[in-house]
Each structure stands twice: as structure tokens, then as C-alpha cells.
Design a protein around this motif. Structure first.
Motif, PDB file in Angstrom:
ATOM      1  N   VAL A  33       0.866  -1.184   0.000  1.00 28.92           N
ATOM      2  CA  VAL A  33       0.000   0.000   0.000  1.00 28.92           C
ATOM      3  C   VAL A  33       0.903   1.234   0.000  1.00 28.92           C
ATOM      4  N   VAL A  34       0.633   2.170  -0.921  1.00 30.94           N
ATOM      5  CA  VAL A  34       1.441   3.390  -0.995  1.00 30.94           C
ATOM      6  C   VAL A  34       0.539   4.616  -0.922  1.00 30.94           C
ATOM      7  N   GLN A  35       1.133   5.731  -0.488  1.00 30.75           N
ATOM      8  CA  GLN A  35       0.428   7.013  -0.475  1.00 30.75           C
ATOM      9  C   GLN A  35       0.295   7.480  -1.926  1.00 30.75           C
ATOM     10  N   SER A  43       2.639   0.234   3.824  1.00 31.64           N
ATOM     11  CA  SER A  43       2.647  -1.099   4.456  1.00 31.64           C
ATOM     12  C   SER A  43       2.699  -2.173   3.381  1.00 31.64           C
ATOM     13  N   THR A  44       3.164  -3.338   3.806  1.00 30.93           N
ATOM     14  CA  THR A  44       3.197  -4.512   2.927  1.00 30.93           C
ATOM     15  C   THR A  44       2.067  -5.442   3.320  1.00 30.93           C
ATOM     16  N   ILE A  45       1.203  -5.753   2.360  1.00 32.42           N
ATOM     17  CA  ILE A  45       0.074  -6.647   2.626  1.00 32.42           C
ATOM     18  C   ILE A  45       0.502  -8.105   2.527  1.00 32.42           C
ATOM     19  N   ALA A  46       1.294  -8.425   1.503  1.00 30.67           N
ATOM     20  CA  ALA A  46       1.734  -9.806   1.304  1.00 30.67           C
ATOM     21  C   ALA A  46       3.027  -9.793   0.505  1.00 30.67           C
TER      22      ALA A  46
END
Length: 426
Positions: A33-35, A43-46
Motif C-alpha cells: 500500500v502506498v500514499q 505497508s506490505t500486505i503480502a
């Protein structure tokens, strides 16, 4: 498939399909996830670590495989398959299907004639007849009925049974015939169980099928399954079909009808609803050869990474043991040996009688269920050498060819002749 990326080649058949993830590897990556305005990672989801591709080393020797393929192609108009196993550990020494094709054409291109052949419903060269097609076996099934007669009816190899020209169930109108009827020969008369297999007497085996069914309808179907029929062999990385080892429960679920004694009579000589792949039958004959161990065949021996590191994946795996006493197994092996080596038997002596390398085997001539006029499938299953630790278990099958002794047995002889000249024996 989430493991694939755009433009990645995919294995479509055989080992290239079954071991596709090994040969191609698995791409790695992260889902983050990026701004949206600053593109700053939040954050890293997977995530997934990449797995490098590895080479796959087969058990098949190229030269011997070519010899087996040529042995099958000696009958150029026929379609069929050949399987050669090491019965001691389940290693596939050769596996061939005819007609075949050059897979390089999928990269380099085919001619229009080659494309027409690939599309031919009559020839179906893309079908691996060794593992992905199933057929009735005819008399190549009789060793299983022989074993059930000894184990479940208390017969010995010396039990005398009558071999009339025809057979009927009590109160039924249908008549089953011995092979002697079509050959205009007299009835074979009283035979020992040993002689009945050696001479392939249909009516003796019809009677065994009937008596097994009257005692318990599941006896013969269960013996067939104990030999590995009706289920995949479990060979890693190679697509295969299950085939059918029919019985009361199977018929009710798949045909919607009850099992009849006539179904057991048909099964006793490898007909009726039975469907077996050449690989399955070769594995069953390997179990007879090796002392009763039903093995998991393997065709991949080693995986090799880019640094040359090797992982051995081909090993002897015992899936089950045949429910046979040593006496039954020895009697079965002896009868199969005499089927090929006794000049007084109505067997395959004319094909194998002059071999110094003794083999044991059984012919099969299987009537097609879908056509009353088509020629029968031609089978021959074997192992050798008899009386010594066996080196090979083989099955050859030709579709709609004729008698087993006339087509599959000579092809098997060509395979043994090639094996005896092979450096693999050194």
C-alpha cells in the motif's frame, strides 16, 4: 494462476505440465500500500520469495527409449503404447506412445501436414496412450483371477478344472466361448490351474469368476484393486487417468444397476467394464515379479538447480503388498513362465521360445466394448529374467490390432532384444 506472469511459457503435456513450477520457477513479489500523492510506501500486505527454476532429470535413457519407440513403430499402421519398468524400485526405463510427434514444432512451427496429423481424431498423437488412456485388457488380466482362485477358493496350481468349449450360468441363456471355438479347435478338456493359465482357457476362468462372485461379489474386484488397478499409480509429475476396476458399488454408482454374476464372469478375463492403462498393468506385473510389492513408479530421478546442486527425488516407494501367499506368487510366476517357454502350451512360445533370457508373461486379446466389428486390442505383459532377480517388467498394447501373440508379443520381443544389447545392463 496467480503464480504466472504475462508471457511466461507453460508446460502443456507430460513432464513439462506436471513439473511446470519446477522447470519455470515461481516469481517473487510484494503487494504493498502506498500514499497515492507521494508514492511513499505505507505497508506490505503480502510478499512471496522467488523460487528459482530447476532442471528435471528423467530416469529414461535416451537410447533405450528410442529402441522401445522403434519396437512399437515396427507395426507402422498401429497405435499403441509401451512401458518398461525396473520392478525392483519402480523406475521407468522407457515409456512410449505411438503415433507421436516432435514437440519442437510448438516452438519452431509445424507444416500443414503435421498440423493435420496433430488434429486427427483417428490418430490422436497428442494422447499419451501409456498413462492417459485406458482399455480392457483381455486375458492379460487372468493372472489376477488365477491369484484370486488360489487365495479365495483354495485352489492350487495342480487343481484340475474342466475347459469346455462354452460356458453358461445356471438358468441363463447367454453363452461365453473359449478361444478354441473361433479357431475351430476341439475343447481343451481337463486342465490344471497351471495349464489353464498357460493355455489361456477362457472357460476355466469364467468358472473361477462365477465361483468367486457366488462366495462374495467383492472378491475379484478387490483383488484387481490390490494389484493397483482402478486407481492412479501415483507416479510423480506425469499426468495419468485412473481407469476402472469395476465392482458392485462402482456399478451401482456409475451405471445405476446392480452387479450380476455375469459381470464377474466378464471381469475374470479382463472384459466388461474393466479399463486399465498400460502403466497400471506394467506396475501390476512388476509386483508379481518383485515378490508382491506394489510400487509407486517414478520417472523423475533428480532436480538440479543453476549452481549444480542436486536433489534426488526418485526413490523406491512401496504403496502396498499383494494379498498373496508365497506359494500363490510362486505358482503364478511359474505358470506365466510356461506361457512363454513351454512348446506344448497354446501361449507365446513361438515368439519367446528361443530366448536365452527367460521371461514370464501373458498375452491379452481384448474385445472392444464400443464396437462388435473392430479388431481387438493386442496386449502382452511380462517380466524377466524368470528365476533370477528381475530386471524388467514390460507391457505393450496396440489398439484394434488383433491377437496379443501376433502383435504385442513380437514388439515385446524386440524390446527385450534391445535391452540385452543395452549398456544399461553393464
Amino acid at each position: 494462476n496467480p503464480l504466472l506472469v504475462a508471457g511466461q511459457p507453460i508446460g502443456q503435456a507430460g513432464i513439462e505440465a506436471g513439473a511446470d513450477e519446477i522447470l519455470a520457477g515461481v516469481p517473487g513479489g510484494r503487494l504493498i500500500v502506498v500514499q497515492c500523492s507521494s508514492r511513499v510506501e505505507r505497508s506490505t500486505i503480502a510478499s512471496r520469495t522467488a523460487i528459482s527454476p530447476r532442471d528435471v532429470q528423467l530416469t529414461i535413457d535416451r537410447d533405450f527409449q528410442a529402441e522401445v519407440y522403434d519396437a512399437l513403430r515396427a507395426e507402422p499402421k498401429l497405435q499403441g503404447a509401451g512401458v518398461v519398468l525396473d520392478p525392483q524400485d519402480g523406475e521407468v526405463l522407457a515409456l512410449a506412445s505411438v503415433p507421436s510427434y516432435d514437440p519442437n514444432g510448438f516452438i519452431l512451427g509445424f507444416t500443414e501436414k503435421e498440423r493435420a496429423t496433430l488434429r486427427s481424431e483417428a490418430q490422436r498423437p497428442l494422447l499419451s496412450r501409456a498413462a492417459e488412456a485406458a482399455y480392457p485388457t483381455g486375458s492379460a488380466f487372468k493372472p489376477i483371477t488365477f491369484a484370486a482362485g488360489m487365495e479365495d477358493l483354495g485352489y492350487t496350481a495342480d487343481t484340475v478344472l474342466d475347459c469346455p468349449s462354452t460356458f453358461q450360468l445356471e438358468g441363463a441363456s447367454q453363452t461365453w466361448e473359449d478361444w478354441t471355438v473361433a479357431s475351430n479347435l476341439p475343447a481343451q478338456g481337463p486342465l490344471t490351474l497351471h495349464q489353464a493359465l498357460m493355455n489361456s482357457c477362457n472357460t476355466v476362468f469364467y468358472g473361477i469368476g462365477r465361483d468367486l462372485d457366488l462366495k462374495d461379489p467383492d472378491l475379484l474386484p478387490n483383488m484387481a484393486r490390490a494389484f493397483g488397478l482402478g486407481a492412479p499409480t501415483g507416479i510423480p509429475y506425469l499426468p495419468e487417468v485412473s481407469g476402472v476396476a469395476p465392482g458392485p458399488e462402482w456399478k451401482l454408482e456409475n451405471v445405476g444397476d446392480y452387479w450380476a454374476t455375469g459381470d464377474a464372469v466378464n471381469l475374470s478375463i479382463g472384459q466388461g467394464f474393466l479399463q486399465v492403462t498400460p502403466l497400471q498393468l506394467a506396475n501390476a506385473y512388476a509386483a508379481i515379479a518383485n515378490g508382491g510389492y506394489v510400487l509407486q513408479p517414478y520417472i523423475v530421478s533428480t532436480l538440479i538447480d543453476a549452481d549444480g546442486q542436486r536433489e534426488d527425488v526418485g526413490n523406491r516407494v512401496v504403496r502396498s503388498e499383494l494379498p498373496l501367499s508365497p506359494a500363490t506368487l510362486q505358482a503364478l510366476q511359474a505358470a506365466m513362465h510356461d506361457q512363454t517357454s513351454d512348446p506344448n502350451a497354446n501361449g507365446s512360445y513361438r515368439v519367446f521360445g528361443d530366448m536365452a533370457f527367460p521371461i514370464a508373461g501373458k498375452t491379452g486379446t481384448a474385445q472392444r466394448n464400443d464396437s462388435a466389428t473392430a479388431k481387438p486390442h493386442s496386449w502382452f505383459g511380462s517380466f524377466g529374467p524368470y528365476g533370477e532377480p528381475p530386471e524388467l517388467a514390460t507391457v505393450v498394447m496396440y489398439e484394434s490390432a488383433g491377437e496379443g501373440v501376433s502383435f504385442a508379443a513380437p514388439a515385446t520381443r524386440r524390446i527385450y532384444d534391445a535391452w540385452l544389447q543395452s549398456p544399461l545392463r553393464a
